[in-house]
Design a protein around this motif. Structure first.
Motif, PDB file in Angstrom:
ATOM      1  N   LEU A  77      41.657  55.976  16.438  1.00 22.38           N
ATOM      2  CA  LEU A  77      41.702  55.898  14.974  1.00 22.38           C
ATOM      3  C   LEU A  77      42.225  54.540  14.513  1.00 22.38           C
ATOM      4  O   LEU A  77      41.742  53.975  13.520  1.00 22.38           O
ATOM      5  CB  LEU A  77      42.578  57.020  14.417  1.00 22.38           C
ATOM      6  CG  LEU A  77      41.964  58.427  14.455  1.00 22.38           C
ATOM      7  CD1 LEU A  77      42.998  59.463  14.021  1.00 22.38           C
ATOM      8  CD2 LEU A  77      40.734  58.499  13.562  1.00 22.38           C
ATOM      9  N   LEU A  78      43.219  54.002  15.233  1.00 23.53           N
ATOM     10  CA  LEU A  78      43.719  52.669  14.895  1.00 23.53           C
ATOM     11  C   LEU A  78      42.632  51.613  15.127  1.00 23.53           C
ATOM     12  O   LEU A  78      42.482  50.673  14.337  1.00 23.53           O
ATOM     13  CB  LEU A  78      44.959  52.347  15.726  1.00 23.53           C
ATOM     14  CG  LEU A  78      46.237  53.111  15.357  1.00 23.53           C
ATOM     15  CD1 LEU A  78      47.364  52.764  16.329  1.00 23.53           C
ATOM     16  CD2 LEU A  78      46.660  52.786  13.918  1.00 23.53           C
ATOM     17  N   ARG A 127      40.269  51.882  12.273  1.00 21.95           N
ATOM     18  CA  ARG A 127      40.840  51.254  11.076  1.00 21.95           C
ATOM     19  C   ARG A 127      40.735  49.738  11.153  1.00 21.95           C
ATOM     20  O   ARG A 127      40.397  49.067  10.165  1.00 21.95           O
ATOM     21  CB  ARG A 127      42.308  51.674  10.951  1.00 21.95           C
ATOM     22  CG  ARG A 127      43.047  51.057   9.783  1.00 21.95           C
ATOM     23  CD  ARG A 127      42.513  51.551   8.464  1.00 21.95           C
ATOM     24  NE  ARG A 127      43.267  51.004   7.351  1.00 21.95           N
ATOM     25  CZ  ARG A 127      42.986  51.253   6.074  1.00 21.95           C
ATOM     26  NH1 ARG A 127      41.963  52.045   5.772  1.00 21.95           N
ATOM     27  NH2 ARG A 127      43.710  50.731   5.111  1.00 21.95           N
ATOM     28  N   LYS A 146      37.141  48.610  10.610  1.00 18.74           N
ATOM     29  CA  LYS A 146      36.728  48.728   9.212  1.00 18.74           C
ATOM     30  C   LYS A 146      37.292  47.587   8.373  1.00 18.74           C
ATOM     31  O   LYS A 146      36.640  47.112   7.444  1.00 18.74           O
ATOM     32  CB  LYS A 146      37.174  50.075   8.647  1.00 18.74           C
ATOM     33  CG  LYS A 146      36.668  50.325   7.231  1.00 18.74           C
ATOM     34  CD  LYS A 146      36.958  51.718   6.764  1.00 18.74           C
ATOM     35  CE  LYS A 146      36.403  51.941   5.352  1.00 18.74           C
ATOM     36  NZ  LYS A 146      36.645  53.323   4.876  1.00 18.74           N
ATOM     37  N   GLN A 147      38.490  47.155   8.693  1.00 16.53           N
ATOM     38  CA  GLN A 147      39.086  46.041   7.954  1.00 16.53           C
ATOM     39  C   GLN A 147      38.403  44.715   8.270  1.00 16.53           C
ATOM     40  O   GLN A 147      38.362  43.824   7.427  1.00 16.53           O
ATOM     41  CB  GLN A 147      40.581  45.943   8.262  1.00 16.53           C
ATOM     42  CG  GLN A 147      41.402  47.079   7.673  1.00 16.53           C
ATOM     43  CD  GLN A 147      42.874  46.965   8.038  1.00 16.53           C
ATOM     44  OE1 GLN A 147      43.241  46.320   9.021  1.00 16.53           O
ATOM     45  NE2 GLN A 147      43.727  47.604   7.262  1.00 16.53           N
ATOM     46  N   GLN A 184      32.730  48.379   5.648  1.00 20.83           N
ATOM     47  CA  GLN A 184      33.330  48.517   4.329  1.00 20.83           C
ATOM     48  C   GLN A 184      32.273  48.805   3.273  1.00 20.83           C
ATOM     49  O   GLN A 184      32.460  49.664   2.400  1.00 20.83           O
ATOM     50  CB  GLN A 184      34.102  47.246   3.965  1.00 20.83           C
ATOM     51  CG  GLN A 184      35.253  46.922   4.895  1.00 20.83           C
ATOM     52  CD  GLN A 184      35.892  45.585   4.589  1.00 20.83           C
ATOM     53  OE1 GLN A 184      35.673  45.003   3.530  1.00 20.83           O
ATOM     54  NE2 GLN A 184      36.690  45.079   5.524  1.00 20.83           N
ATOM     55  N   PRO A 217      34.043  56.351   7.136  1.00 18.41           N
ATOM     56  CA  PRO A 217      35.422  56.737   7.434  1.00 18.41           C
ATOM     57  C   PRO A 217      35.872  56.182   8.778  1.00 18.41           C
ATOM     58  O   PRO A 217      35.068  55.992   9.689  1.00 18.41           O
ATOM     59  CB  PRO A 217      35.358  58.277   7.461  1.00 18.41           C
ATOM     60  CG  PRO A 217      34.091  58.641   6.759  1.00 18.41           C
ATOM     61  CD  PRO A 217      33.143  57.510   7.004  1.00 18.41           C
ATOM     62  N   GLU A 218      37.171  55.923   8.891  1.00 18.00           N
ATOM     63  CA  GLU A 218      37.714  55.411  10.146  1.00 18.00           C
ATOM     64  C   GLU A 218      37.460  56.381  11.292  1.00 18.00           C
ATOM     65  O   GLU A 218      37.239  55.969  12.433  1.00 18.00           O
ATOM     66  CB  GLU A 218      39.221  55.161  10.009  1.00 18.00           C
ATOM     67  CG  GLU A 218      39.584  53.973   9.147  1.00 18.00           C
ATOM     68  CD  GLU A 218      39.668  54.337   7.678  1.00 18.00           C
ATOM     69  OE1 GLU A 218      39.224  55.450   7.320  1.00 18.00           O
ATOM     70  OE2 GLU A 218      40.164  53.518   6.890  1.00 18.00           O
ATOM     71  N   SER A 219      37.479  57.683  10.999  1.00 18.94           N
ATOM     72  CA  SER A 219      37.258  58.664  12.057  1.00 18.94           C
ATOM     73  C   SER A 219      35.844  58.571  12.628  1.00 18.94           C
ATOM     74  O   SER A 219      35.645  58.734  13.835  1.00 18.94           O
ATOM     75  CB  SER A 219      37.505  60.070  11.511  1.00 18.94           C
ATOM     76  OG  SER A 219      36.681  60.326  10.382  1.00 18.94           O
TER      77      SER A 219
END
Length: 293
Positions: free
Chosen positions: A18-19, A22, A25-26, A32, A37-39
């Motif tokens: 998940l990290l 994240r 995605k950033q 973006q 979703p990050e998941s």
């Protein structure tokens, strides 16, 4: 079989993935712009590093005895992951109404009736399409189990939680691949919905059908303010005696909020299990389960 330490490491790996999701995605503008979703991104990373992609490549290049033939994740970890959705969906449903005041049946129906009608329209439409495909194409030509006709409704309207909850039912009915197919279709539904929805929104904005916000930051602040006001109004609408009773309960309990919430979730799951046991007993004495024989 796996031990508790295997489950712990499986959950730790989910947190790491998940990290990573994240972080990606950033850093990746495409993720973006698609509002993924990050998941979902984390699941894509796990798929690439698992036996289906990395393991298959390693097996092709170095043979089945390669260290990476099964991907980066051991089989015990994959076993924990495969069983987790059917277990943790209980937590999701148990926590839905915790802390909420249940309104009267008339108020529930007045607010929920439009959504019920809309949901039933979608559900029966998805059943019709799925059953027609199975009856006319999939079963006669490919020999697919007729139960597959329910997969579209379970995966699209139900989602991952419903798909995971139906896995054991599929197995009892002899459709062992039903759970995996439902989870796969649910993932396809999320990705197609997000991607197609984002494209439609961008197309509508370009064509002038959607009015673009001149200041996205102000729109975000307005959204946050609206949520805060909604929370405050919900608290203020509660009867005074309810707020006082809640305050006395929290003041008299020598327990931290996390433990208290876990306890409430556990009690809710236990009540649900008792209700299910009673319903199963009533079913066993009133209906002969021919399908399960």
């Amino acid at each position: 079989m796996f031990t508790l330490i295997n489950a712990l490491f499986a959950l730790i790996m989910i947190g790491i993935l998940l990290l990573i999701g994240r972080f990606l995605k950033q850093k990746v503008r495409l993720f973006q712009s698609l509002y993924l979703p990050e998941s979902v991104i984390a699941g894509g990373v796990a798929l690439l590093l698992g036996p289906a992609v990395l393991g298959a490549i390693a097996s092709t290049v170095s043979g089945t005895d390669s260290l990476l033939a099964g991907g980066l994740f051991p089989k015990t970890m994959a076993t924990v992951w495969s069983q987790s959705p059917g277990v943790f969906i209980n937590v999701v449903f148990a926590a839905l109404f915790l802390g909420e005041a249940i309104p009267s049946p008339r108020k529930i129906w007045r607010k929920a009736a439009p959504q019920v009608a809309f949901g039933q329209t979608l559900a029966w439409g998805q059943y019709v399409i799925g059953l027609l495909l199975v009856l006319l194409v999939l079963s006669p030509i490919f020999g697919v189990d007729p139960i597959a006709g329910a997969l579209i409704e379970i995966a699209f309207e139900g989602g991952h939680g419903t798909a995971a909850g139906m896995t054991d039912t599929f197995r009892k009915l002899g459709f062992n691949d039903g759970g995996d197919l439902a989870l796969g279709l649910a993932t396809v539904g999320i990705l197609s919905g997000v991607i197609a929805g984002t494209w439609l929104a961008s197309w509508g904005r370009r064509k002038g059908y959607i009015q673009a916000s001149p200041d996205p930051s102000s729109e975000l602040q307005q959204f946050r303010d609206k949520i805060q006001n909604t929370i405050q109004q919900t608290i203020q609408r509660e009867p005074t005696e309810v707020r006082l009773a809640r305050a006395r309960l929290m003041d008299g309990l020598l327990i931290d909020p996390l433990s208290l919430n876990l306890a409430f979730v556990g009690v809710a799951i236990a009540i649900g299990w008792l209700i299910l046991a009673v319903l199963k007993f009533i079913e066993s004495v009133t209906w002969v389960p021919v399908a399960f024989k």
